[in-house]
Design an enzyme around this catalytic site. Structure first.
Site, short mmCIF file in Angstrom:
data_model
loop_
_atom_site.label_atom_id
_atom_site.label_comp_id
_atom_site.label_asym_id
_atom_site.label_seq_id
_atom_site.Cartn_x
_atom_site.Cartn_y
_atom_site.Cartn_z
N LYS A 277 17.15 1.69 -0.04
CA LYS A 277 16.11 2.09 -0.98
C LYS A 277 14.92 2.38 -0.06
O LYS A 277 14.86 2.44 1.06
CB LYS A 277 15.87 0.91 -1.80
CG LYS A 277 15.44 -0.26 -1.20
CD LYS A 277 15.05 -1.49 -1.98
CE LYS A 277 14.58 -2.81 -1.32
NZ LYS A 277 13.68 -3.56 -2.05
N ARG B 102 10.89 -13.13 -10.43
CA ARG B 102 10.33 -11.67 -10.51
C ARG B 102 11.12 -10.86 -11.51
O ARG B 102 10.94 -10.23 -12.49
CB ARG B 102 10.42 -11.00 -9.22
CG ARG B 102 9.72 -9.79 -9.00
CD ARG B 102 9.86 -9.28 -7.44
NE ARG B 102 11.27 -9.36 -6.95
CZ ARG B 102 11.43 -8.85 -5.73
NH1 ARG B 102 10.64 -8.24 -4.89
NH2 ARG B 102 12.80 -8.65 -5.47
N TYR C 285 -15.43 5.88 14.53
CA TYR C 285 -16.21 5.68 13.26
C TYR C 285 -16.62 4.22 13.25
O TYR C 285 -16.02 3.42 13.54
CB TYR C 285 -15.19 5.96 11.90
CG TYR C 285 -14.73 7.26 11.70
CD1 TYR C 285 -15.92 8.44 11.42
CD2 TYR C 285 -13.34 7.80 11.80
CE1 TYR C 285 -15.32 9.55 11.08
CE2 TYR C 285 -13.00 8.85 11.39
CZ TYR C 285 -14.11 9.99 11.30
OH TYR C 285 -13.79 11.44 11.01
N MET D 258 -7.92 9.38 10.47
CA MET D 258 -6.73 10.03 9.74
C MET D 258 -5.76 10.54 10.65
O MET D 258 -4.56 10.36 10.43
CB MET D 258 -7.32 11.16 8.77
CG MET D 258 -6.29 11.66 7.75
SD MET D 258 -6.86 13.04 6.82
CE MET D 258 -8.42 12.10 5.65
C1 LIG Z 1 17.54 -7.37 -4.79
C2 LIG Z 1 17.45 -7.20 -3.64
N1 LIG Z 1 18.44 -7.32 -2.43
C3 LIG Z 1 18.57 -7.20 -1.03
C4 LIG Z 1 17.29 -6.70 -0.60
C5 LIG Z 1 17.60 -6.59 0.98
O1 LIG Z 1 16.37 -7.48 1.72
P1 LIG Z 1 16.31 -7.50 3.04
O2 LIG Z 1 15.66 -6.04 3.32
O3 LIG Z 1 15.48 -8.62 3.40
O4 LIG Z 1 17.67 -7.45 3.79
C6 LIG Z 1 16.29 -6.36 -1.23
C7 LIG Z 1 14.99 -5.79 -0.63
O5 LIG Z 1 13.91 -6.07 -1.08
C8 LIG Z 1 16.13 -6.66 -2.57
O6 LIG Z 1 15.02 -6.69 -3.42
#
Ligand SMILES: Cc1ncc(COP(=O)(O)O)c(C=O)c1O
Length: 362
Positions: free
Chosen positions: A38, A133, A255, A303
């Protein structure tokens, strides 16, 4: 290749990525290790990372549908797990069309599912075991499961996510494992718990599927602990020196004049700034790596530029390469000086920093 006047770049080492995957997957030989890619593969480029790992992994995971569609459009054919599940009812049809696995975690998603009895891709049901969550309580999950067709129940994965697996002595993780196992044992289904820290610190959490994110990219998810395996940093963020000047004692840099020379000093200006994802809240003293030596950040991050105190370094000149983090300087160490974590630094490198892929298999 495009002409690049500025030499700032993120070098992505694909052989390091592949060997990290294999070394970590070997820690859990009885599990299928899903690669979590992701957020553009934690800033490394999801398409390139997916292509590089394609022959090694059983499936990929992303946060939401749009990220999965980008991968399919690029020709990635493996199953893709969508960790936040459907965020719109249309996502069920898209998931069916593209062979995406949906993770269900709220009542609305289950009510949408009732209109899609023909959805027979692998379903994941998330149980909230203490992260608070996403996910169903074990009691409401029981009720949710009654809404699934027989086909949908086949191949079901019951899963949860750890809140504190990076703390190797925090007993919360054991409680979360026990909670999920006790729920899942009533059903004939597969289980998934472990993220990177779970795979590394909690072998008892290894299950049918593990979900490997951060450690895949060669950075330690549990900084307080020595790793049981070698991880190789996949991203090296680097730039070059574009100016060098001498300052007299008492003169300031940048700055707000936040940094004043306590002695006659030499300051190098480097072509990277907060618009590239090098955080503005980096503290004076944050290390960078130049010509096999470490040097501290001096003054505020701008920047497009940062300034470095190179008074004590030898042989530094215009055009020299400066590593912000990567092969020679760990991103977790750098993050400590910025009041943040390795996850955030990697994912926030901005689109204007070109990625250069090395050690690509041909
Ligand atoms: C549901 C879920 N599984 C797995 C992972 C992977 O976690 P990590 O990057 O700590 O291995 C994440 C990452 O946020 C997640 O949200």
């Amino acid at each position: 290749m495009l002409y690049r006047s500025r030499k700032t770049q993120a070098i992505i080492n694909l052989s390091a990525l592949k060997s990290n995957y294999q070394n970590i997957a070997n820690l859990a030989p009885h599990s299928k290790t899903i690669a979590v890619i992701k957020a553009n593969a934690y800033g490394h480029g999801a398409i390139e990372v997916a292509k590089s790992l394609h022959s090694q992994v059983p499936a990929f995971a992303v946060a939401f549908m749009d990220e999965a569609i980008v991968l399919r459009t690029a020709g990635i054919t493996l199953p893709i797990l969508i960790l936040e599940g459907p965020l719109d009812e249309k996502d069920f049809s898209l998931a069916k069309q593209h062979n995406f696995w949906l993770m269900l975690h709220n009542e609305q998603q289950v009510s949408w599912l009732k209109h899609h009895p023909d959805y027979t891709e692998k379903l994941w049901l998330k149980i909230d075991t203490g992260m608070n969550r996403l996910g169903f309580s074990p009691e409401s999950a029981k009720e949710m499961l009654t809404n699934l067709t027989l086909e949908q129940k086949q191949g079901l994965v019951i899963c949860s996510h750890f809140s504190s697996a990076d703390e190797a002595d925090n007993l919360k993780t054991q409680d979360q494992i026990a909670c999920l196992r006790s729920f899942a044992q009533k059903y004939s289904c597969q289980i998934s718990l472990a993220n990177s820290a779970g795979i590394i610190n909690w072998p008892q959490s290894h299950d049918d599927f593990n979900r490997l994110g951060l450690a895949l990219y060669g950075t330690n998810p549990t900084p307080a602990k020595n790793m049981p395996i070698e991880l190789a940093p996949v991203m090296t963020l680097q730039s070059t020196i574009i100016a060098i000047r001498n300052l007299a004692i008492g003169e300031s840099v940048g700055y707000g004049e936040s940094w004043q020379a306590k002695r006659d000093s030499v300051i190098a200006t480097v072509a990277i700034g907060y618009a590239d994802g090098y955080p503005r809240n980096a503290q004076a003293g944050t290390p960078v790596f130049i010509n096999n030596q470490l040097a501290p950040l001096a003054g505020r991050v701008s920047m497009d530029m940062i300034t470095i105190d190179i008074t004590e370094l030898t042989g530094v000149k215009l055009g020299d390469v400066v590593e912000l983090w990567g092969e020679n300087l760990s991103v977790e160490l750098v993050a400590e000086h910025m009041n943040t974590i390795n996850y955030e630094l990697l994912t926030c490198v901005s689109a204007r920093v070109p990625k250069v892929y090395i050690n690509q298999e041909t």
